[in-house]
Design an enzyme around this catalytic site. Structure first.
Site, PDB file in Angstrom:
ATOM      1  N   ILE A 467      50.449  45.506  39.941  1.00  0.00           N
ATOM      2  CA  ILE A 467      49.268  46.413  40.065  1.00  0.00           C
ATOM      3  C   ILE A 467      48.406  45.999  41.459  1.00  0.00           C
ATOM      4  O   ILE A 467      47.085  46.168  41.426  1.00  0.00           O
ATOM      5  CB  ILE A 467      48.291  46.314  38.921  1.00  0.00           C
ATOM      6  CG1 ILE A 467      47.959  44.850  38.627  1.00  0.00           C
ATOM      7  CG2 ILE A 467      49.159  46.984  37.588  1.00  0.00           C
ATOM      8  CD1 ILE A 467      47.032  44.857  37.301  1.00  0.00           C
ATOM      9  N   GLY A 468      49.236  45.511  42.587  1.00  0.00           N
ATOM     10  CA  GLY A 468      48.424  44.973  43.615  1.00  0.00           C
ATOM     11  C   GLY A 468      48.288  43.315  43.586  1.00  0.00           C
ATOM     12  O   GLY A 468      47.809  42.873  44.830  1.00  0.00           O
ATOM     13  N   GLY A 510      50.808  37.840  33.749  1.00  0.00           N
ATOM     14  CA  GLY A 510      51.993  38.715  34.710  1.00  0.00           C
ATOM     15  C   GLY A 510      52.711  37.553  35.200  1.00  0.00           C
ATOM     16  O   GLY A 510      54.003  37.688  34.987  1.00  0.00           O
ATOM     17  N   GLN A 613      44.222  37.312  45.009  1.00  0.00           N
ATOM     18  CA  GLN A 613      43.541  37.523  43.538  1.00  0.00           C
ATOM     19  C   GLN A 613      42.142  36.787  43.480  1.00  0.00           C
ATOM     20  O   GLN A 613      41.291  37.262  42.704  1.00  0.00           O
ATOM     21  CB  GLN A 613      44.531  36.795  42.602  1.00  0.00           C
ATOM     22  CG  GLN A 613      45.877  37.602  42.237  1.00  0.00           C
ATOM     23  CD  GLN A 613      45.681  38.746  41.620  1.00  0.00           C
ATOM     24  OE1 GLN A 613      45.246  38.672  40.188  1.00  0.00           O
ATOM     25  NE2 GLN A 613      45.735  40.099  42.394  1.00  0.00           N
ATOM     26  N   GLU A 680      42.408  36.721  36.275  1.00  0.00           N
ATOM     27  CA  GLU A 680      41.149  36.698  35.708  1.00  0.00           C
ATOM     28  C   GLU A 680      40.071  35.414  36.016  1.00  0.00           C
ATOM     29  O   GLU A 680      38.939  35.595  35.930  1.00  0.00           O
ATOM     30  CB  GLU A 680      41.044  37.164  34.256  1.00  0.00           C
ATOM     31  CG  GLU A 680      41.955  38.488  34.359  1.00  0.00           C
ATOM     32  CD  GLU A 680      42.026  39.079  32.895  1.00  0.00           C
ATOM     33  OE1 GLU A 680      42.855  38.266  32.140  1.00  0.00           O
ATOM     34  OE2 GLU A 680      41.893  40.118  32.360  1.00  0.00           O
TER      35      GLU A 680
HETATM   36 MO1  MOS Z   1      43.055  42.777  32.122  1.00  0.00          MO
HETATM   37  S1  MOS Z   1      41.355  43.420  31.545  1.00  0.00           S
HETATM   38  O1  MOS Z   1      43.948  42.427  30.798  1.00  0.00           O
HETATM   39  O2  MOS Z   1      44.174  44.054  33.241  1.00  0.00           O
END
Ligand code: MOS
Length: 721
Positions: A467-468, A510, A613, A680
């Site tokens: 996703i980038g 991921g 990130q 995150e």
């Molecule tokens: Mo994240 S909010 O699990 O893409």
């Protein structure tokens, strides 16, 4: 770092798919060529609550090129929720156009399918809908009394909070507010769906291939094996694409009913109402400590909203359960059902917002204690997660704080607000601690080894997404590492449900999941080949083995999954954020001058993509403070922020000089490769580091995000007792 090849894990190589992206060759969901494609435009409700009483589609149907006008009157019957307000998960069904009821402004009420996009868009405007309107629940303040305890409980209680507060010599009670925010990845949500003899094929911009297939299969009540989801490239998600939303179902339904492939793109305006959002959180913190700074009690009570038809609860209190050594702890969440779409996970759900409250409160308490906020955090560090009594698999939070302090020049900080000045500028330094769960998950992968001209090439497949974030690159690097060949000779194929199952991209799992999955496939290939050839040669390369034995092709699969040790530990990434903010004392305008982020997030697979990130996370965290806010119109319940002209995100000029440091760490409990999550961690607690710096600059405590110059200018300077 010692690696098997110069492109193996740990090397800061460029993205392997970078060239495809910058030359426009990488295909995103709406760009695939499909024969006989029809185009769809969705129609949105113009009331927030009520019922459709009549629909006139005649004018639309007469238009040139129009193939189908879909409304609840002619829609396919789909599986319905069998309970009221069920918990929304990443694979929940998504019934759409099943009744005349309206739950929020902008809800899909129809879809026009035509030969061209322009025809569909034009005809969609000609559909006349009359509503019976009810008064919607859109005012958080007024609806406060309707709050309920969610079905999905994440409340936590340990010790005795009242006793802990009574024991405290210094205490604080404060409320922190974060507004509704929207994810807005650059690539719009989009799908091209085909229905062929009961079999679905969908090019769809999704973060999780397997879960998207489940949502489609269950909503239409067809076997999952008959659903193929394809997403080789995804232009960002931030949580909004974790779940296949209603547009996915609309497109599949339209394909089924028209017998043609259908493309549906959710417009930027529709992304405010039909994909995802982060809801408004009101977080109350009660915190107390002894005079010498030992925490005695911490309560974190969150009030948020969900929709009237699904439940989502952001676990804002998750950080307060585990970050500090506090014996008495209470975490609660309550929800108000409102006529606003169902919220869902947005980057670091729980941590991004929860850490704003907790790390602001820690700063406030440190100030009351007249303690340095870093020393205060270090004093209350714990190596055990007190919410479940498990040891942390690794936790270098103190080190992140200390090393960050050095890099940042924390010793230059003035303890008393307003005492560091340059002309009109008030200068402040702020710090905050970050933690984010690193939930590595079961991942399968397949590797194909091929010998061409005495040279080994490999293809790795799994249903992962990029996703980038750099998934392609770190999967290629992993294969490079274990097969001993450069990344140029590795082809990574992801984003297709025909490939082995992975958990997809979400929750910061991921990289760890994909890399460990790819590693297992490579190790199985090497082992299997050696066994087959009865080779005991430990040192020789797999390439040499294939050449010597004239093997030109070999395939293997592998699965990695969390170990027993993983389950017995609390596995988190940790970090520390430092910000320097300059506030203009007359205008309230402020600049974030510098940021330092130190992370302890396991082995770094690629410092370059990892750095990307973190700066992305820091930017999003800064956005929480300086700009991001979605506003609901108080009478009609529509979002009045509905484009990037009204919904602001930081641009380069807003951002500081950023320094990112990764502490060397390899967490073998987390997984075999020692990798923890990173996607995150970067956003977590950033907001607090900035508002703490604003306090240090001005003596003004900003507890409601975003911090506009107006709010800052009119805020009172705290009493300095
Ligand atoms: Mo994240 S909010 O699990 O893409």
């Amino acid at each position: 770092m010692e690696t098997a090849t110069s492109s193996g894990i740990g090397n800061a190589i460029d993205r392997v798919e970078g060239r495809l992206k910058v030359t426009g060759m990488a295909k995103y969901a709406s760009e695939f060529f499909v024969e006989n494609l029809a185009y769809a435009q969705a129609i949105n409700s113009t009331v927030a609550k009520g019922k459709i009483v009549s629909i006139d589609t005649s004018e639309a149907e007469k238009q040139k090129g129009v193939i189908l006008v879909l409304t609840h009157l002619n829609a396919e019957k789909l599986k319905a929720y069998d309970e009221e307000r069920p918990v929304l998960s990443v694979s929940s069904i998504q019934p759409v156009l099943q009744s005349p009821e309206i739950h929020y402004y902008g809800e899909y009420v129809g879809l026009v399918v035509a030969d061209t996009f322009e025809q569909a868009q034009y005809a969609a405007r000609l559909v006349k809908i009359e509503y019976e309107k009810d008064a919607p629940t859109i005012n958080f303040e007024e609806a406060r009394g309707e709050a309920y305890k969610p079905n999905e409980q994440s409340d936590h209680l340990r010790g005795d909070i009242d006793a802990g507060m009574a024991e405290a010599e210094v205490k604080l009670e404060a409320t922190y507010n974060t507004p509704i925010e929207h994810q807005h990845p650059m690539e719009l949500h989009a799908i091209i769906a085909t229905w062929d003899n009961g079999k679905v094929k969908a090019y769809a911009s999704q973060q999780m291939i397997d879960n998207a297939a489940i949502t489609i299969a269950e909503t239409f009540q067809i076997p999952k094996r008959d659903v193929r989801v394809i997403a080789p490239y995804v232009g960002g998600g931030f949580g909004s694409k974790l779940h296949a939303k209603q547009h996915v179902i609309l497109a599949v339904m339209a394909a089924k009913m028209t017998g043609r492939p259908v493309q549906l793109t959710v417009t930027r305006q529709q992304m405010f109402t039909n994909t995802n959002l982060r809801q408004h959180n009101e977080q109350k913190i009660s915190i107390g400590a002894t005079r010498d700074g030992k925490l005695t009690a911490l309560a974190h009570d969150t009030l948020s909203h969900t929709s009237t038809y699904e439940e989502y609860q952001e676990p804002c209190g998750s950080v307060s359960k585990m970050l500090y050594n506090v014996p008495n702890n209470r975490v609660t969440h309550r929800l108000i059902p409102m006529n606003i779409q169902t919220p869902f996970a947005m980057r670091a759900p729980g941590e991004a917002t929860g850490s704003f409250a907790l790390e602001s409160a820690m700063d406030e308490l440190a100030w009351k204690l007249k303690m340095d906020p870093i020393a205060f955090r270090i004093l209350n560090d714990t190596q055990t997660d007190l919410s479940n009594d498990k040891a942390f698999s690794s936790r270098l939070l103190k080190e992140c704080l200390r090393i960050g302090a050095d890099k940042f020049g924390w010793n230059q900080r003035k303890m008393t607000p307003g005492t560091n000045r340059q002309g009109n500028w008030l200068i402040g330094y702020g710090v905050s601690a970050a933690s984010r769960a690193a939930p590595y998950q079961k991942t399968s992968s397949k590797v194909l080894l091929e010998l061409k001209n005495k040279t080994l090439y490999a293809t790795v497949q799994m249903d992962a997404t990029d996703i980038g974030t750099g998934s392609y690159t770190i999967i290629a690097q992993t294969a490079s590492e274990y097969l001993g060949i450069p990344v140029e000779r590795i082809t990574v194929e992801i984003g297709d449900s025909l490939f082995p199952v992975t958990p997809g991209s979400g929750g910061s799992w991921g990289a760890a999941s994909y890399a460990n999955g790819a590693r297992m496939a490579c190790l199985n290939a090497i082992d299997g080949l050696k066994r087959k050839l009865n080779s005991h040669d430990k040192a020789g390369s797999i390439e040499a083995l294939m050449i010597d034995n004239q093997v030109t092709r070999y395939e293997a699969e592998g699965t990695a999954e969390p170990s027993e040790a993983f389950k017995k530990h609390s596995v988190y990434s940790f970090g520390a954020n430092f910000s320097e903010v300059w506030v203009d004392k007359d205008t309230g305008m402020y600049r974030i001058k510098r940021m330092v982020n130190v992370g302890a997030c396991g082995k770094i697979l690629n410092p370059k993509t990892a750095f990307g990130q973190i700066i992305g996370g820091l930017t999003m965290g800064a956005g929480m403070v300086i700009a991001e806010q979605s506003r609901v119109e108080p009478n009609y319940g529509n979002f009045i922020t509905r484009s990037f002209a009204d919904y602001h995100v930081p641009v380069n000029l807003d951002m500081a000089n950023i320094e990112v440091v990764f502490l060397p760490e390899e967490d073998k409990i987390a997984n075999e490769m020692g990798v923890k999550g990173i996607g995150e961690l970067g956003i977590t607690s950033v907001a607090a580091s900035i508002t703490n710096a604003i306090f240090n600059a001005t003596g003004k405590r900003m507890r409601d995000l975003p911090v506009t110059p107006e709010k800052l200018l009119t805020a009172a300077v705290e009493e300095i007792s």
